[in-house]
Design an enzyme around this catalytic site. Structure first.
Site, mmCIF file in Angstrom:
data_model
loop_
_atom_site.group_PDB
_atom_site.id
_atom_site.type_symbol
_atom_site.label_atom_id
_atom_site.label_comp_id
_atom_site.label_asym_id
_atom_site.label_seq_id
_atom_site.Cartn_x
_atom_site.Cartn_y
_atom_site.Cartn_z
ATOM 1 N N ALA A 1 -7.644 -2.984 -2.632
ATOM 2 C CA ALA A 1 -7.279 -4.092 -2.218
ATOM 3 C C ALA A 1 -6.278 -5.191 -3.020
ATOM 4 C CB ALA A 1 -8.373 -4.508 -1.820
ATOM 5 N N GLY B 1 -6.569 1.664 -4.275
ATOM 6 C CA GLY B 1 -7.536 1.384 -2.955
ATOM 7 C C GLY B 1 -8.428 0.235 -3.495
ATOM 8 N N LYS C 1 -11.631 -5.755 -4.428
ATOM 9 C CA LYS C 1 -12.989 -4.358 -3.151
ATOM 10 C C LYS C 1 -13.137 -3.142 -3.605
ATOM 11 C CE LYS C 1 -10.611 -2.249 -0.529
ATOM 12 N NZ LYS C 1 -10.626 -0.659 0.274
ATOM 13 N N ASP D 1 -7.068 -5.713 4.958
ATOM 14 C CA ASP D 1 -7.645 -5.746 4.281
ATOM 15 C C ASP D 1 -7.787 -7.983 3.909
ATOM 16 O OD1 ASP D 1 -8.901 -3.722 4.618
ATOM 17 O OD2 ASP D 1 -7.874 -3.112 2.496
#
Ligand code: ATP
Length: 289
Positions: free
Chosen positions: A101, A99, A10, A137
């Site tokens: 996910a 960052g 993501k 997340d």
């Protein structure tokens, strides 16, 4: 029987952090996008009755600290099959601590895969509820696509898809610790916020340029000297013709959005020579309705 599932990365189109809540968590407002860069998961029964993971990266834990294993435990518990042994094999391509996910996406892929093996026993909403027990997340990663995430990231609203584009993702050598960034936020409040309403409006109008003018991540403002490298990568992406560039999540990966696929390929090739990781990806739509 072995089944396979893709675990997509993501990116944050925007990331905003609001007030710290009574429970100690910060209130988040994020526009998230699934992209084609992915890990591959294979699930197979384990003869010894154990639940464990295996991956191509030696530094990732294979026991219950692995989010994929955690997700499988949560799923099997909910399905009343706690004793079942499974081997979760991960071919990791998503950089770790970037960052993007990666771990959360593996966890969500486990939920989708086990649900498929169980003949679609749980609905998407039920899987998202199970996902919340694994990590913030993970719920987004269950269906992915383009979505607005609030709360700790688990309150989700599907959005119109990001218009077609090519995305160049680049990660420098260092990773940034998530708790460290949140601690910094406590001592230095956020001065600038993303124009989330403007992004939602631009998505509604399918105006890619207007989305790209609004790419913004509050964590870029609270970082330390390492943010200079982030800024350098952003400049390089913009020099190559990106419509916009921003750091994703808590970093350290940065991405730029291109309409010209050739320019994107050239940018990725050049950045690959200088930084730890660079690749080209495309937006991916919703994985489950
Ligand atoms: P996020 O965007 O959710 O903050 P990230 O990219 O910063 O994710 P990850 O790569 O998902 O971070 O994971 C970082 C940490 O999680 C590592 O310390 C790693 O050991 C641990 N971890 C647990 N399970 C996994 C997994 N399946 N894949 C990668 N890392 C995992």
């Amino acid at each position: 029987m072995e089944i396979q599932e893709k675990a997509y990365a993501k990116l944050n189109i925007s990331l905003d952090v609001g007030a710290k809540r009574a429970d100690g968590y910060h209130e988040m407002v994020m526009v998230m996008q699934t992209v084609s860069l992915c890990d591959t998961l294979s699930v197979r029964p384990a003869e010894d009755g154990r639940l464990s993971a295996r991956s191509n990266l030696r530094f990732i834990p294979n026991d219950d600290r692995n989010l994929a294993v955690k997700a499988a435990r949560v799923f099997l518990e909910a399905a009343g099959e706690s004793g079942r042994g499974l081997l979760l094999e991960l071919q990791k391509q998503i950089p770790v601590g970037a960052g993007m996910a990666g771990g959360s996406s593996d966890a969500a892929a486990v939920l989708r895969a086990l649900n498929r093996m169980a003949g679609g026993r749980f609905t998407r909403q039920e899987l998202e509820k199970l996902a919340e027990q694994v990590g913030s997340d993970v719920a987004f990663c269950v269906a992915g696509g383009t979505a607005l995430a609030r709360g700790r990231g688990e309150v989700l609203e599907a959005l119109p898809s990001l218009p077609d584009c090519t995305i160049v993702i680049c990660k420098p050598e260092f990773s940034i610790s998530t708790p460290e960034l949140f601690r910094k936020l406590d001592s230095a409040p956020v001065r600038h916020h993303p124009d989330t309403a403007g992004i939602l409006d631009a998505l509604e109008r399918q105006d890619l340029r207007a989305v790209c003018r609004r790419l913004y991540n509050v964590f870029e403002d609270v970082g330390d000297r390492r943010m200079r490298t982030v800024a350098q990568i952003k400049s390089r992406l913009l020099d190559h013709g990106a419509l916009g560039a921003v750091m994703t999540g808590t970093g350290s990966a940065v991405y730029g959005v291109f309409t010209d696929a050739d320019a994107a390929a050239r940018a990725a090739r050049e950045l690959r020579g200088e930084y730890r990781f660079a690749c080209v990806a495309e937006p991916v739509g919703r994985l489950m309705e």
